[in-house]
Motif scaffolding. Structure first.
Motif, PDB file in Angstrom:
ATOM      1  N   UNK A   1       0.833  -1.204   0.000  1.00  0.00           N
ATOM      2  CA  UNK A   1       0.000   0.000   0.000  1.00  0.00           C
ATOM      3  C   UNK A   1       0.868   1.255   0.000  1.00  0.00           C
ATOM      4  N   UNK A   2       1.869   1.292   0.828  1.00  0.00           N
ATOM      5  CA  UNK A   2       2.760   2.459   0.875  1.00  0.00           C
ATOM      6  C   UNK A   2       3.534   2.623  -0.438  1.00  0.00           C
ATOM      7  N   UNK A   3       3.933   1.497  -1.036  1.00  0.00           N
ATOM      8  CA  UNK A   3       4.634   1.559  -2.325  1.00  0.00           C
ATOM      9  C   UNK A   3       3.724   2.145  -3.398  1.00  0.00           C
ATOM     10  N   UNK A   4       2.431   1.770  -3.397  1.00  0.00           N
ATOM     11  CA  UNK A   4       1.470   2.351  -4.341  1.00  0.00           C
ATOM     12  C   UNK A   4       1.384   3.867  -4.163  1.00  0.00           C
ATOM     13  N   UNK A   5       1.295   4.294  -2.912  1.00  0.00           N
ATOM     14  CA  UNK A   5       1.199   5.727  -2.634  1.00  0.00           C
ATOM     15  C   UNK A   5       2.436   6.492  -3.085  1.00  0.00           C
ATOM     16  N   UNK A   6       3.604   5.956  -2.771  1.00  0.00           N
ATOM     17  CA  UNK A   6       4.839   6.634  -3.174  1.00  0.00           C
ATOM     18  C   UNK A   6       5.022   6.617  -4.684  1.00  0.00           C
ATOM     19  N   UNK A   7       4.742   5.490  -5.312  1.00  0.00           N
ATOM     20  CA  UNK A   7       4.885   5.404  -6.767  1.00  0.00           C
ATOM     21  C   UNK A   7       3.933   6.369  -7.458  1.00  0.00           C
TER      22      UNK A   7
ATOM     23  N   UNK B   1      -0.194  10.422 -20.249  1.00  0.00           N
ATOM     24  CA  UNK B   1      -0.015   9.000 -19.950  1.00  0.00           C
ATOM     25  C   UNK B   1       0.513   8.809 -18.531  1.00  0.00           C
ATOM     26  N   UNK B   2       1.550   9.539 -18.173  1.00  0.00           N
ATOM     27  CA  UNK B   2       2.117   9.407 -16.821  1.00  0.00           C
ATOM     28  C   UNK B   2       1.117   9.854 -15.761  1.00  0.00           C
ATOM     29  N   UNK B   3       0.391  10.918 -16.036  1.00  0.00           N
ATOM     30  CA  UNK B   3      -0.598  11.417 -15.088  1.00  0.00           C
ATOM     31  C   UNK B   3      -1.731  10.410 -14.907  1.00  0.00           C
ATOM     32  N   UNK B   4      -2.141   9.749 -15.991  1.00  0.00           N
ATOM     33  CA  UNK B   4      -3.183   8.723 -15.897  1.00  0.00           C
ATOM     34  C   UNK B   4      -2.720   7.552 -15.030  1.00  0.00           C
ATOM     35  N   UNK B   5      -1.509   7.078 -15.257  1.00  0.00           N
ATOM     36  CA  UNK B   5      -0.979   5.964 -14.461  1.00  0.00           C
ATOM     37  C   UNK B   5      -0.866   6.376 -12.993  1.00  0.00           C
ATOM     38  N   UNK B   6      -0.386   7.600 -12.749  1.00  0.00           N
ATOM     39  CA  UNK B   6      -0.271   8.097 -11.378  1.00  0.00           C
ATOM     40  C   UNK B   6      -1.641   8.164 -10.711  1.00  0.00           C
TER      41      UNK B   6
ATOM     42  N   UNK C   1       4.458  13.821  -9.880  1.00  0.00           N
ATOM     43  CA  UNK C   1       5.440  14.900  -9.991  1.00  0.00           C
ATOM     44  C   UNK C   1       6.193  14.803 -11.315  1.00  0.00           C
ATOM     45  N   UNK C   2       6.607  13.594 -11.696  1.00  0.00           N
ATOM     46  CA  UNK C   2       7.334  13.406 -12.957  1.00  0.00           C
ATOM     47  C   UNK C   2       6.449  13.796 -14.144  1.00  0.00           C
ATOM     48  N   UNK C   3       5.157  13.477 -14.074  1.00  0.00           N
ATOM     49  CA  UNK C   3       4.256  13.820 -15.182  1.00  0.00           C
ATOM     50  C   UNK C   3       4.176  15.334 -15.375  1.00  0.00           C
ATOM     51  N   UNK C   4       4.224  16.077 -14.301  1.00  0.00           N
ATOM     52  CA  UNK C   4       4.144  17.538 -14.407  1.00  0.00           C
ATOM     53  C   UNK C   4       5.419  18.163 -14.956  1.00  0.00           C
TER      54      UNK C   4
END
Length: 106
Positions: free
Chosen positions: A7-13, A32-37, A19-22
């Motif tokens: 669960x924590x890994x999902x939140x951090x990922x 694409x990155x924002x959708x996955x996030x 942030x990377x998508x922005x």
């Protein structure tokens, strides 16, 4: 214990991907990155029962999906609206009736 780590890994990922998508200069990569996030953060927030964040991330995912799919939908609509499958041309077919001039018989 393992579920807490996942669960924590999902939140951090999800947070890192957001942030990377922005930081992307190309709109396609951003979407694409924002959708996955957003999808990762939806799973994380459901696990924590943080419903306002779930709702916000669902909205973000729907917006990203719409803008990723909109060009394909427009292309399909355009293709179907302009070309009739049995005709080679898009010009309308008109019937021409041959008539003789008034007073003259053939």
């Amino acid at each position: 214990m393992v579920i807490d780590i996942v669960r924590e890994a999902l939140g951090w990922a999800g947070s890192v991907l957001l942030v990377v998508s922005l930081l992307q200069s190309r709109m396609l990569a951003l979407r694409v990155l924002n959708l996955v996030a957003a999808l990762l953060l939806i799973a994380y927030n459901i696990a924590l029962a943080v419903w306002p964040s779930v709702a916000m991330n669902v909205a973000v995912a729907l917006i990203d999906a719409y803008y990723l799919l909109a060009p394909s939908i427009r292309r399909i609509r355009r293709r179907g609206a302009t070309v009739h499958p049995r005709r080679s041309s898009t010009r309308p077919v008109t019937a021409v009736m041959k008539t003789s001039a008034p007073g003259k018989d053939r």
